[in-house]
Design an enzyme around this catalytic site. Sequence first.
Site, PDB file in Angstrom:
ATOM      1  N   HIS A 339       4.642  -5.941   6.339  1.00 18.14           N
ATOM      2  CA  HIS A 339       3.775  -7.104   6.564  1.00 18.14           C
ATOM      3  C   HIS A 339       4.368  -8.050   7.604  1.00 18.14           C
ATOM      4  O   HIS A 339       3.690  -8.403   8.585  1.00 18.14           O
ATOM      5  CB  HIS A 339       3.534  -7.853   5.248  1.00 18.14           C
ATOM      6  CG  HIS A 339       2.662  -9.063   5.414  1.00 18.14           C
ATOM      7  ND1 HIS A 339       1.291  -9.028   5.294  1.00 18.14           N
ATOM      8  CD2 HIS A 339       2.971 -10.355   5.733  1.00 18.14           C
ATOM      9  CE1 HIS A 339       0.791 -10.225   5.509  1.00 18.14           C
ATOM     10  NE2 HIS A 339       1.792 -11.053   5.785  1.00 18.14           N
ATOM     11  N   GLU A 340       5.590  -8.488   7.411  1.00 12.63           N
ATOM     12  CA  GLU A 340       6.154  -9.479   8.335  1.00 12.63           C
ATOM     13  C   GLU A 340       6.318  -8.911   9.736  1.00 12.63           C
ATOM     14  O   GLU A 340       6.166  -9.633  10.726  1.00 12.63           O
ATOM     15  CB  GLU A 340       7.487 -10.017   7.798  1.00 12.63           C
ATOM     16  CG  GLU A 340       7.424 -10.644   6.413  1.00 12.63           C
ATOM     17  CD  GLU A 340       6.421 -11.796   6.296  1.00 12.63           C
ATOM     18  OE1 GLU A 340       5.974 -12.330   7.333  1.00 12.63           O
ATOM     19  OE2 GLU A 340       6.062 -12.153   5.160  1.00 12.63           O
ATOM     20  N   HIS A 343       3.189  -8.982  11.888  1.00 11.66           N
ATOM     21  CA  HIS A 343       2.929 -10.260  12.546  1.00 11.66           C
ATOM     22  C   HIS A 343       3.453 -10.299  13.984  1.00 11.66           C
ATOM     23  O   HIS A 343       3.068 -11.206  14.744  1.00 11.66           O
ATOM     24  CB  HIS A 343       3.576 -11.400  11.753  1.00 11.66           C
ATOM     25  CG  HIS A 343       2.752 -11.881  10.611  1.00 11.66           C
ATOM     26  ND1 HIS A 343       1.455 -12.326  10.752  1.00 11.66           N
ATOM     27  CD2 HIS A 343       3.053 -12.031   9.285  1.00 11.66           C
ATOM     28  CE1 HIS A 343       0.987 -12.718   9.572  1.00 11.66           C
ATOM     29  NE2 HIS A 343       1.935 -12.545   8.666  1.00 11.66           N
ATOM     30  N   GLU A 362      -3.201 -13.771   9.501  1.00  9.15           N
ATOM     31  CA  GLU A 362      -3.022 -13.176   8.175  1.00  9.15           C
ATOM     32  C   GLU A 362      -4.043 -12.083   7.829  1.00  9.15           C
ATOM     33  O   GLU A 362      -3.699 -11.133   7.129  1.00  9.15           O
ATOM     34  CB  GLU A 362      -3.045 -14.274   7.106  1.00  9.15           C
ATOM     35  CG  GLU A 362      -1.942 -15.315   7.270  1.00  9.15           C
ATOM     36  CD  GLU A 362      -0.534 -14.739   7.210  1.00  9.15           C
ATOM     37  OE1 GLU A 362      -0.365 -13.567   6.854  1.00  9.15           O
ATOM     38  OE2 GLU A 362       0.416 -15.485   7.527  1.00  9.15           O
ATOM     39  N   TYR A 414      -5.915 -13.665   3.551  1.00 12.52           N
ATOM     40  CA  TYR A 414      -5.143 -12.422   3.456  1.00 12.52           C
ATOM     41  C   TYR A 414      -6.064 -11.275   3.010  1.00 12.52           C
ATOM     42  O   TYR A 414      -6.547 -10.494   3.819  1.00 12.52           O
ATOM     43  CB  TYR A 414      -3.983 -12.584   2.473  1.00 12.52           C
ATOM     44  CG  TYR A 414      -2.907 -13.530   2.933  1.00 12.52           C
ATOM     45  CD1 TYR A 414      -1.715 -13.050   3.485  1.00 12.52           C
ATOM     46  CD2 TYR A 414      -3.041 -14.912   2.796  1.00 12.52           C
ATOM     47  CE1 TYR A 414      -0.715 -13.911   3.902  1.00 12.52           C
ATOM     48  CE2 TYR A 414      -2.055 -15.778   3.208  1.00 12.52           C
ATOM     49  CZ  TYR A 414      -0.891 -15.276   3.757  1.00 12.52           C
ATOM     50  OH  TYR A 414       0.100 -16.138   4.178  1.00 12.52           O
TER      51      TYR A 414
END
Length: 551
Positions: A339-340, A343, A362, A414
């Site tokens: 996930h991170e 980004h 998001e 999200y």
Amino acid sequence: MKKCFSVIFFTAFVFNYASAQGLLNKSEMAFTRQDTLRGSITKERAWWDLKYYHLDVKVNPKDSTITGSNTIRYTVLQDYNKMQIDLQKPMDIYKVIQDGKELKFEREGNVFFIQLIASQKVGEVKELKIFFGGKPKVAVRPPWDGGITWKKDSKGNDFIASSCQGLGASVWWPCKDHMYDEVENMLISVNVPEHLMDVSNGRLQSVKKLKDGTKTYNWYVANPINNYGVNINVGDYVNFSEKYKGEKGDLDCNYYVLRENLEKAKIQFKDAPRMLKAFEHWFGPYPFYEDSYKLVEAPYLGMEHQSSVTYGNEYKNGYLGRDLSGTGWGLKFDFIIIHESGHEWFANNITYKDIADMWVHESFTNYSESLFVEYYYGKDAGAEYVRGCRKVIRNDKPIIGNYDVNNEGSGDMYQKGANMLHTIRQLVNNDEKWRAILRGLNATFYHQTVTTQQIENYMSKEAGINLTPVFDQYLRTTMIPTLEYYFKGGQLAYRWSNAVAGFNMPVKVTLNGVETWLKPVTEWSNLKVESEKTDLKLDINFYVSEFNITK
């Protein structure tokens, strides 16, 4: 009239049919002048264009202070001589210098207005230096309620990190703290006790050992970077590395972890090259080859700091060992790594101008988790994952927040945002075209700040579909569109309810065993049914509900 409900979205939310009619108004929040100063492009911001920072700080673990300076280089866009710089209490600015002269300034809450002496001529490149210090806000629940985290590792060494999305980088250093204007490049110099290491963004240029028993680490960022993406990570780190052979050649991947976790990290961080392979496929080349890719252990869960992604998922698969989708697929990967790092494409490459549009970060990144699953385990697995995440959607308020006051929308940005994108993918109905749209977004808006409207317009154009009603429905209301229908006299009658005006999204259904597309609008339409059967099933990949009216 007998009513039979069949809800096909998996959610614990109980939908209030009556209260959800019509477009919801923005929340009646009371915003202050400080909110406006923080969240809007004020006159004192608009006249200058940010070019370069040299952030030079000393991190003092003994008294939890940060002191130092920030040199700001900028281009003059308009003739004006008052500059807004943000720095949140209890941090303070001590002195400002331009052209060797000390400047006067005044404070208004978390904003400093600096009065410039020298003429500011349009087109000139100017520079000033700000000296500051203090005890920055201690992070309460990082990264959600951020600031600076001051902890110790199991050996008693200091373990320190910054996290400040939403709250703002000005919680610990003075800057132009608005997302619309990214600095083009910067030097980050961090002085720490000599037994510790600092890891920040970009590439390590040098380490200077000083006579006072400290070291200064100098990190250079070659690409544009948003303020909250700038970070410090201080600890007893050890490093291991590898080269990933990506779409733009060799990408340097460096991993910094606490000494005690080195062996665990060598196993768990194998998800990093897997992530790069999947996301370069879906989104295009990693956006920061010049600055490398780093994964850095932190004393909190994690954050998308550009080229310095922070990690605190306890070396477990899933989200701290849990599968947020409830499908089993979420335990096939380390949630924070995937996930991170996602980004880097959506947040760091493509960045919102206003935090009200935080969904651009998001929604796409949450959706990237299912694309990772799809890349390695198949399309059905990816779809099952994103649908499984529907159960946490609250539909409490619109996804888009209030503009110009530093206000983000619902946390539904999200999972609901991801399911909106998954629904749009069904409308595109062409996987290669869908992939081209995702890659095209990252190429078209490469290293840019954007608005929601730009993203909406691009996707509509490339899809060849007017997606405006879809975005209005899912981003600007809490309503889940409901397909109302009934069979009568050899006809199927159907329409959308719980929908914005003009909502006309096509939907795929299986009608009496045959897959077909319906094109409902908010008025009743009719379709002749050849069979005596009266059976309709919605495609579960659409985030909608159904209401079967039996007459």
